[in-house]
Design a protein around this motif. Structure first.
Motif, PDB file in Angstrom:
ATOM      1  N   MET A  27      49.043  49.747  51.804  1.00 23.39           N
ATOM      2  CA  MET A  27      47.814  50.518  51.438  1.00 23.39           C
ATOM      3  C   MET A  27      46.651  50.179  52.450  1.00 23.39           C
ATOM      4  O   MET A  27      45.926  48.835  52.150  1.00 23.39           O
ATOM      5  N   GLY A  28      45.802  51.030  52.995  1.00 22.50           N
ATOM      6  CA  GLY A  28      44.650  50.440  52.636  1.00 22.50           C
ATOM      7  C   GLY A  28      43.897  50.638  51.953  1.00 22.50           C
ATOM      8  O   GLY A  28      43.742  50.862  51.082  1.00 22.50           O
ATOM      9  N   LEU A  29      42.840  50.027  52.153  1.00 24.17           N
ATOM     10  CA  LEU A  29      41.479  50.430  50.892  1.00 24.17           C
ATOM     11  C   LEU A  29      41.315  52.156  50.544  1.00 24.17           C
ATOM     12  O   LEU A  29      41.734  52.115  48.894  1.00 24.17           O
ATOM     13  N   GLU A  30      41.402  52.760  51.548  1.00 23.65           N
ATOM     14  CA  GLU A  30      40.886  54.288  51.236  1.00 23.65           C
ATOM     15  C   GLU A  30      42.502  54.390  50.196  1.00 23.65           C
ATOM     16  O   GLU A  30      41.951  55.089  49.360  1.00 23.65           O
ATOM     17  N   GLU A  31      43.543  54.335  50.648  1.00 25.67           N
ATOM     18  CA  GLU A  31      44.788  54.591  50.246  1.00 25.67           C
ATOM     19  C   GLU A  31      44.732  54.242  48.795  1.00 25.67           C
ATOM     20  O   GLU A  31      45.358  54.584  47.807  1.00 25.67           O
ATOM     21  N   PHE A  32      44.103  53.324  48.320  1.00 23.63           N
ATOM     22  CA  PHE A  32      44.289  52.352  47.117  1.00 23.63           C
ATOM     23  C   PHE A  32      43.388  52.920  45.949  1.00 23.63           C
ATOM     24  O   PHE A  32      43.300  52.979  44.682  1.00 23.63           O
ATOM     25  N   LYS A  33      42.002  53.411  46.046  1.00 21.50           N
ATOM     26  CA  LYS A  33      40.905  53.597  45.546  1.00 21.50           C
ATOM     27  C   LYS A  33      41.599  54.605  44.187  1.00 21.50           C
ATOM     28  O   LYS A  33      41.189  54.950  43.856  1.00 21.50           O
ATOM     29  N   PRO A  34      43.069  56.012  44.725  1.00 26.06           N
ATOM     30  CA  PRO A  34      43.374  55.813  43.792  1.00 26.06           C
ATOM     31  C   PRO A  34      43.882  55.217  42.506  1.00 26.06           C
ATOM     32  O   PRO A  34      43.627  55.966  41.442  1.00 26.06           O
ATOM     33  N   PHE A  35      43.803  54.603  42.561  1.00 25.52           N
ATOM     34  CA  PHE A  35      44.297  53.603  41.725  1.00 25.52           C
ATOM     35  C   PHE A  35      43.816  52.515  41.098  1.00 25.52           C
ATOM     36  O   PHE A  35      44.231  51.766  39.657  1.00 25.52           O
ATOM     37  N   GLN A  36      42.991  52.969  40.837  1.00 28.41           N
ATOM     38  CA  GLN A  36      41.116  52.202  40.271  1.00 28.41           C
ATOM     39  C   GLN A  36      41.267  52.519  38.621  1.00 28.41           C
ATOM     40  O   GLN A  36      40.088  51.496  38.554  1.00 28.41           O
ATOM     41  N   GLY A  37      42.061  53.515  38.661  1.00 31.18           N
ATOM     42  CA  GLY A  37      41.727  53.822  37.048  1.00 31.18           C
ATOM     43  C   GLY A  37      42.205  53.254  36.069  1.00 31.18           C
ATOM     44  O   GLY A  37      42.506  52.908  35.031  1.00 31.18           O
ATOM     45  N   VAL A  38      43.753  52.118  36.843  1.00 31.28           N
ATOM     46  CA  VAL A  38      44.148  51.762  36.151  1.00 31.28           C
ATOM     47  C   VAL A  38      44.708  50.141  36.293  1.00 31.28           C
ATOM     48  O   VAL A  38      44.495  50.151  37.750  1.00 31.28           O
ATOM     49  N   PRO A  39      45.330  49.649  35.643  1.00 26.05           N
ATOM     50  CA  PRO A  39      45.494  48.160  35.877  1.00 26.05           C
ATOM     51  C   PRO A  39      46.595  47.961  36.934  1.00 26.05           C
ATOM     52  O   PRO A  39      47.317  48.128  36.879  1.00 26.05           O
ATOM     53  N   TYR A  40      46.064  47.235  38.020  1.00 29.71           N
ATOM     54  CA  TYR A  40      46.483  47.062  39.424  1.00 29.71           C
ATOM     55  C   TYR A  40      46.770  45.954  39.968  1.00 29.71           C
ATOM     56  O   TYR A  40      46.107  45.949  40.537  1.00 29.71           O
ATOM     57  N   ILE A  41      48.297  45.002  39.976  1.00 32.71           N
ATOM     58  CA  ILE A  41      47.721  43.928  40.315  1.00 32.71           C
ATOM     59  C   ILE A  41      48.714  44.125  42.143  1.00 32.71           C
ATOM     60  O   ILE A  41      50.562  44.127  41.658  1.00 32.71           O
ATOM     61  N   MET A  42      48.177  42.603  42.686  1.00 29.82           N
ATOM     62  CA  MET A  42      48.889  43.009  44.394  1.00 29.82           C
ATOM     63  C   MET A  42      49.401  41.564  44.298  1.00 29.82           C
ATOM     64  O   MET A  42      48.877  40.697  44.462  1.00 29.82           O
ATOM     65  N   GLY A  43      50.610  41.300  44.527  1.00 28.03           N
ATOM     66  CA  GLY A  43      51.192  40.229  44.823  1.00 28.03           C
ATOM     67  C   GLY A  43      52.962  40.694  44.799  1.00 28.03           C
ATOM     68  O   GLY A  43      53.867  40.965  45.022  1.00 28.03           O
ATOM     69  N   ASP A  44      53.686  39.302  44.846  1.00 26.59           N
ATOM     70  CA  ASP A  44      55.316  38.850  44.895  1.00 26.59           C
ATOM     71  C   ASP A  44      55.769  38.987  43.770  1.00 26.59           C
ATOM     72  O   ASP A  44      55.574  37.693  42.543  1.00 26.59           O
ATOM     73  N   ALA A  45      56.704  39.765  43.623  1.00 21.70           N
ATOM     74  CA  ALA A  45      57.342  40.095  42.116  1.00 21.70           C
ATOM     75  C   ALA A  45      58.585  38.003  42.575  1.00 21.70           C
ATOM     76  O   ALA A  45      58.903  38.256  41.383  1.00 21.70           O
ATOM     77  N   HIS A  46      58.876  38.001  42.879  1.00 24.47           N
ATOM     78  CA  HIS A  46      58.984  36.306  43.559  1.00 24.47           C
ATOM     79  C   HIS A  46      58.620  35.456  42.508  1.00 24.47           C
ATOM     80  O   HIS A  46      59.399  34.522  42.132  1.00 24.47           O
ATOM     81  N   ASP A  47      57.282  35.549  42.498  1.00 22.21           N
ATOM     82  CA  ASP A  47      56.884  35.028  41.776  1.00 22.21           C
ATOM     83  C   ASP A  47      55.463  35.276  40.522  1.00 22.21           C
ATOM     84  O   ASP A  47      53.802  35.003  40.725  1.00 22.21           O
ATOM     85  N   LEU A  48      56.428  36.053  39.743  1.00 21.55           N
ATOM     86  CA  LEU A  48      55.409  36.901  38.531  1.00 21.55           C
ATOM     87  C   LEU A  48      54.896  35.803  37.453  1.00 21.55           C
ATOM     88  O   LEU A  48      53.293  36.280  37.571  1.00 21.55           O
ATOM     89  N   HIS A  49      54.819  34.199  37.496  1.00 18.78           N
ATOM     90  CA  HIS A  49      54.669  33.416  36.492  1.00 18.78           C
ATOM     91  C   HIS A  49      53.139  32.926  37.025  1.00 18.78           C
ATOM     92  O   HIS A  49      52.566  32.931  36.338  1.00 18.78           O
ATOM     93  N   VAL A  50      52.743  33.223  38.546  1.00 20.46           N
ATOM     94  CA  VAL A  50      51.878  32.808  38.588  1.00 20.46           C
ATOM     95  C   VAL A  50      50.792  33.819  38.669  1.00 20.46           C
ATOM     96  O   VAL A  50      49.466  33.840  38.508  1.00 20.46           O
ATOM     97  N   TYR A  51      51.262  35.609  38.746  1.00 19.39           N
ATOM     98  CA  TYR A  51      50.130  35.424  37.999  1.00 19.39           C
ATOM     99  C   TYR A  51      49.784  36.596  36.867  1.00 19.39           C
ATOM    100  O   TYR A  51      49.120  37.322  36.599  1.00 19.39           O
ATOM    101  N   PHE A  52      51.208  35.833  35.804  1.00 21.65           N
ATOM    102  CA  PHE A  52      50.996  36.804  34.483  1.00 21.65           C
ATOM    103  C   PHE A  52      51.018  35.724  33.407  1.00 21.65           C
ATOM    104  O   PHE A  52      51.382  34.259  33.825  1.00 21.65           O
ATOM    105  N   SER A  53      50.179  35.740  32.313  1.00 18.44           N
ATOM    106  CA  SER A  53      50.235  34.217  31.273  1.00 18.44           C
ATOM    107  C   SER A  53      52.268  34.500  30.845  1.00 18.44           C
ATOM    108  O   SER A  53      52.557  35.313  30.880  1.00 18.44           O
ATOM    109  N   PRO A  54      52.465  33.181  29.987  1.00 17.40           N
ATOM    110  CA  PRO A  54      53.681  33.633  29.861  1.00 17.40           C
ATOM    111  C   PRO A  54      53.711  34.404  28.550  1.00 17.40           C
ATOM    112  O   PRO A  54      52.813  34.784  27.427  1.00 17.40           O
ATOM    113  N   GLU A  55      55.004  35.370  28.271  1.00 18.79           N
ATOM    114  CA  GLU A  55      54.897  35.692  26.956  1.00 18.79           C
ATOM    115  C   GLU A  55      54.156  37.281  27.014  1.00 18.79           C
ATOM    116  O   GLU A  55      53.847  37.400  25.969  1.00 18.79           O
TER     117      GLU A  55
END
Length: 231
Positions: free
Chosen positions: A87-115
């Motif tokens: 997705m380019g920047l223009e395509e991403f704009k509609p999602f800016q109203g909600v929390p949205y994190i882009m990353g690799d789900a194989h490493d969820l612990h990198v992006y989020f706190s435990p539990e």
């Protein structure tokens, strides 16, 4: 029946129909977000009342339709996807109203706190996480190891007693070569779903089988991984 009476009844029916359309619009069912959210609730056998007060992670959220509709209901959903890759920047704009994190789900612990979350859901991302990818050497391992790794990552960010609900057709499409959700019409048989469950439980015994809402012939399987509560 007199013509005048017919006209009155017809007008009343049209008025009722228009009111129903307005109600549906107001409830979000005519919007893309409402349609996506309705599928989530149906396919994972959930309702908004059940989700109240829960912190939810949507893995493979795509255009964040579920999170947007949940936000209108006062429910906290964090959308997560490798969206930046397609997705380019223009395509991403509609999602800016909600929390949205882009990353690799194989490493969820990198992006989020435990539990951090009470519930995680994945509508159509698991097959991509399980397929071999040159970007992720870890996926050269067996499918059992790949699933175990994904469940481990989800477990790290789930609270004790939390659940991970993932799409049954998505999962079975990877696991069972005889069943292909892209070209096989109808719901997978209970025998195939049971096969998928038995296989998954060899990887982790805390996986159970659920069924979507709807008529018996329309029901679809989904799977639930439950993080055990502390003793």
């Amino acid at each position: 029946m007199h013509e005048q009476q017919k006209n009155v009844l017809n007008n009343a029916w049209i008025s009722s129909l228009l009111q129903r359309v307005d109600d549906l619009r107001g409830n979000g069912f005519r919007s893309r977000e409402g349609s996506i959210a309705r599928r989530y609730l149906r396919d994972f056998d959930m309702d908004w009342a059940q989700l109240k007060g829960k912190k939810i992670l949507d893995i493979g959220a795509g255009q964040a339709g579920f999170a947007k509709r949940a936000q209108q209901k006062g429910i906290d959903v964090v959308s997560f996807d490798r969206a930046f890759g397609y997705m380019g920047l223009e395509e991403f704009k509609p999602f800016q109203g909600v929390p949205y994190i882009m990353g690799d789900a194989h490493d969820l612990h990198v992006y989020f706190s435990p539990e951090q979350f009470d519930l995680a859901v994945s509508k159509s991302a698991l097959k991509y996480m399980l397929l071999t990818s040159p970007e992720n050497p870890a996926t050269e391992n067996s499918i059992e190891d790949r699933l175990a790794h994904i469940l481990h990552e989800v477990e790290l960010v789930l609270k004790p007693g939390g659940e991970f609900r993932f799409d049954g057709e998505d999962w079975l499409g990877v696991l069972y070569k005889e069943y292909n959700p892209l070209n096989t019409p109808g719901t997978p048989t209970k025998e195939i779903a049971a096969y998928g469950l038995a296989w998954a439980q060899k990887v982790n015994p805390h996986i159970t089988l659920g069924w979507s809402r709807g008529k018996e012939l329309d029901k679809k399987p989904f799977f639930i991984f439950s993080k055990q509560k502390r003793l």
